[in-house]
Write an enzyme that holds these catalytic residues in place. Structure first.
Site, PDB file in Angstrom:
ATOM      1  N   ARG A 108       0.878  -1.219  -0.225  1.00 23.29           N
ATOM      2  CA  ARG A 108       0.147  -0.032  -0.026  1.00 23.29           C
ATOM      3  C   ARG A 108       0.870   1.347   0.010  1.00 23.29           C
ATOM      4  O   ARG A 108       2.022   1.306   0.415  1.00 23.29           O
ATOM      5  CB  ARG A 108      -0.964  -0.022   1.475  1.00 23.29           C
ATOM      6  CG  ARG A 108      -1.806  -1.178   1.505  1.00 23.29           C
ATOM      7  CD  ARG A 108      -2.510  -1.188   2.588  1.00 23.29           C
ATOM      8  NE  ARG A 108      -3.368  -2.244   2.997  1.00 23.29           N
ATOM      9  CZ  ARG A 108      -3.060  -3.361   3.515  1.00 23.29           C
ATOM     10  NH1 ARG A 108      -1.957  -3.542   4.234  1.00 23.29           N
ATOM     11  NH2 ARG A 108      -3.905  -4.411   3.668  1.00 23.29           N
ATOM     12  N   LYS A 131      -1.562  -2.470   8.143  1.00 21.44           N
ATOM     13  CA  LYS A 131      -2.710  -2.131   8.834  1.00 21.44           C
ATOM     14  C   LYS A 131      -2.929  -2.704  10.211  1.00 21.44           C
ATOM     15  O   LYS A 131      -2.561  -3.847  10.456  1.00 21.44           O
ATOM     16  CB  LYS A 131      -4.177  -2.376   8.079  1.00 21.44           C
ATOM     17  CG  LYS A 131      -4.555  -1.486   7.174  1.00 21.44           C
ATOM     18  CD  LYS A 131      -5.843  -1.892   6.312  1.00 21.44           C
ATOM     19  CE  LYS A 131      -6.163  -0.800   5.297  1.00 21.44           C
ATOM     20  NZ  LYS A 131      -7.363  -1.009   4.449  1.00 21.44           N
ATOM     21  N   HIS A 199      -2.854   2.349  -5.730  1.00 22.74           N
ATOM     22  CA  HIS A 199      -3.485   1.249  -5.110  1.00 22.74           C
ATOM     23  C   HIS A 199      -3.705   0.113  -6.013  1.00 22.74           C
ATOM     24  O   HIS A 199      -3.832  -1.107  -5.870  1.00 22.74           O
ATOM     25  CB  HIS A 199      -4.770   1.630  -4.332  1.00 22.74           C
ATOM     26  CG  HIS A 199      -5.152   0.522  -3.288  1.00 22.74           C
ATOM     27  ND1 HIS A 199      -4.245   0.318  -2.214  1.00 22.74           N
ATOM     28  CD2 HIS A 199      -6.019  -0.169  -3.133  1.00 22.74           C
ATOM     29  CE1 HIS A 199      -4.715  -0.700  -1.360  1.00 22.74           C
ATOM     30  NE2 HIS A 199      -5.655  -1.015  -2.072  1.00 22.74           N
ATOM     31  N   ARG A 202      -1.071  -2.489  -6.670  1.00 22.50           N
ATOM     32  CA  ARG A 202      -1.349  -3.353  -5.486  1.00 22.50           C
ATOM     33  C   ARG A 202      -2.125  -4.540  -5.828  1.00 22.50           C
ATOM     34  O   ARG A 202      -2.135  -5.898  -5.994  1.00 22.50           O
ATOM     35  CB  ARG A 202      -1.556  -3.097  -4.048  1.00 22.50           C
ATOM     36  CG  ARG A 202      -1.860  -3.852  -3.193  1.00 22.50           C
ATOM     37  CD  ARG A 202      -2.248  -3.222  -1.609  1.00 22.50           C
ATOM     38  NE  ARG A 202      -2.907  -3.833  -0.784  1.00 22.50           N
ATOM     39  CZ  ARG A 202      -2.556  -4.850   0.000  1.00 22.50           C
ATOM     40  NH1 ARG A 202      -1.174  -4.987  -0.151  1.00 22.50           N
ATOM     41  NH2 ARG A 202      -3.033  -5.555   1.064  1.00 22.50           N
ATOM     42  N   HIS A 225      -3.350  -9.457   4.522  1.00 18.11           N
ATOM     43  CA  HIS A 225      -4.647  -9.450   4.984  1.00 18.11           C
ATOM     44  C   HIS A 225      -5.128 -10.274   6.024  1.00 18.11           C
ATOM     45  O   HIS A 225      -4.261 -11.388   6.515  1.00 18.11           O
ATOM     46  CB  HIS A 225      -5.605 -10.170   3.815  1.00 18.11           C
ATOM     47  CG  HIS A 225      -5.565  -9.135   2.681  1.00 18.11           C
ATOM     48  ND1 HIS A 225      -6.239  -9.505   1.332  1.00 18.11           N
ATOM     49  CD2 HIS A 225      -5.738  -7.843   2.431  1.00 18.11           C
ATOM     50  CE1 HIS A 225      -6.349  -8.639   0.385  1.00 18.11           C
ATOM     51  NE2 HIS A 225      -5.982  -7.467   1.310  1.00 18.11           N
ATOM     52  N   TYR A 234      -9.945 -11.768  -4.888  1.00 15.11           N
ATOM     53  CA  TYR A 234      -9.166 -11.609  -6.004  1.00 15.11           C
ATOM     54  C   TYR A 234      -9.336 -12.922  -7.056  1.00 15.11           C
ATOM     55  O   TYR A 234      -9.179 -13.019  -8.200  1.00 15.11           O
ATOM     56  CB  TYR A 234      -7.750 -11.619  -5.899  1.00 15.11           C
ATOM     57  CG  TYR A 234      -7.309 -10.265  -5.309  1.00 15.11           C
ATOM     58  CD1 TYR A 234      -7.036  -9.322  -6.127  1.00 15.11           C
ATOM     59  CD2 TYR A 234      -7.055 -10.275  -3.775  1.00 15.11           C
ATOM     60  CE1 TYR A 234      -6.695  -8.093  -5.585  1.00 15.11           C
ATOM     61  CE2 TYR A 234      -6.728  -8.818  -3.430  1.00 15.11           C
ATOM     62  CZ  TYR A 234      -6.653  -7.759  -4.263  1.00 15.11           C
ATOM     63  OH  TYR A 234      -6.457  -6.521  -3.736  1.00 15.11           O
TER      64      TYR A 234
END
Length: 253
Positions: A108, A131, A199, A202, A225, A234
């Site tokens: 990111r 994150k 983004h 990515r 994730h 995806y």
């Protein structure tokens, strides 16, 4: 409608309002924004009447989950190279390194900006903090490593161990908005779609790996994730790509 009538509205009233707006073609996102505006207005009306604010509880419409838009590998590389060529000297080398990193390692923008000089010298892997402070290890391709080191050699500002790896023109931390502007300018020069954002690089990283047979769990780790459900989107992207290929290639499609 006067203020006393406004503050007496119920959840059923708000649901009926939203249902009517949706029947008139209002999208889920717009309906959610309208609901927020209505709630704010009802709070204002209650305050004007000196009444306690007791807003009716109504859940906003669920927004449809949109599929990421991937770009072809040559488009991603062309974008990075054009952004690098657009600026002279070390700034161009910096922009090239950042965009190659986003596409080559699936970072990111915020993750790339959070890297410090402590990651140098760049090896075969890179530790990234994403994150919720979740850390992961991502592999670094030789072309990406060389681009980062080339930028570091040209940078006129010292890259400190605890300072930012990517530095702005005045020597401070690079503003992420400048990366987005560089991408937008390169995208315009190359005639690429507006969906090609930093983004999207990515997303392209993930989609291309999945198309080459990468295991979904491995992709989850590479993207950082927390939940596999975030990665499973995806599979739909890849299925959409395969369907598009089929429709263009099969004589009876």
């Amino acid at each position: 409608m006067d203020s006393p009538s406004l503050i007496s509205l119920t959840s059923a009233d708000l649901r009926a309002f939203l249902a009517e707006r949706r029947r008139n073609g209002l999208g889920a996102s717009s309906a959610g924004r309208e609901l927020s505006a209505v709630r704010a207005f009802l709070a204002y009306a209650a305050d004007a009447q000196g009444q306690p604010v007791q807003l009716p509880r109504t859940r906003a419409p669920r927004r449809p989950r949109t599929l990421p838009r991937a770009v072809a590998a040559d488009e991603a590389i062309a974008l990075a190279e054009d952004a690098g060529d657009a600026s002279e000297g070390w700034v161009g080398a910096r922009d090239l390194a950042i965009l190659l990193l986003l596409y080559g390692a699936g970072l990111r923008v915020a993750e790339a900006m959070s890297l410090t000089g402590a990651v140098r010298p760049i090896g075969d892997t890179l530790r990234v903090t994403g994150k919720r402070s979740k850390t992961r290890i991502v592999p670094i391709m030789p072309a990406v490593r060389e681009a980062i080191e080339d930028y570091a050699r040209q940078c006129p500002w010292p890259i400190q161990q605890h300072g930012p790896l990517f530095i702005g023109a005045r020597g401070g931390a690079l503003n992420p908005d400048l990366v987005r502007r560089a991408v937008a300018a390169a995208r315009w020069r190359l005639g690429l779609p507006d969906s090609l954002t930093p983004h999207a690089l990515r997303h392209s990283f993930a989609t291309h790996l999945l198309a080459r047979g990468v295991d979904l769990r491995a992709l989850q780790e590479l993207l950082g994730h927390a939940s596999l459900s975030s990665t499973q989107i995806y599979t739909a992207v890849d299925a959409a790509r395969l369907l598009d290929v089929y429709r263009h290639a099969h004589p009876r499609a």
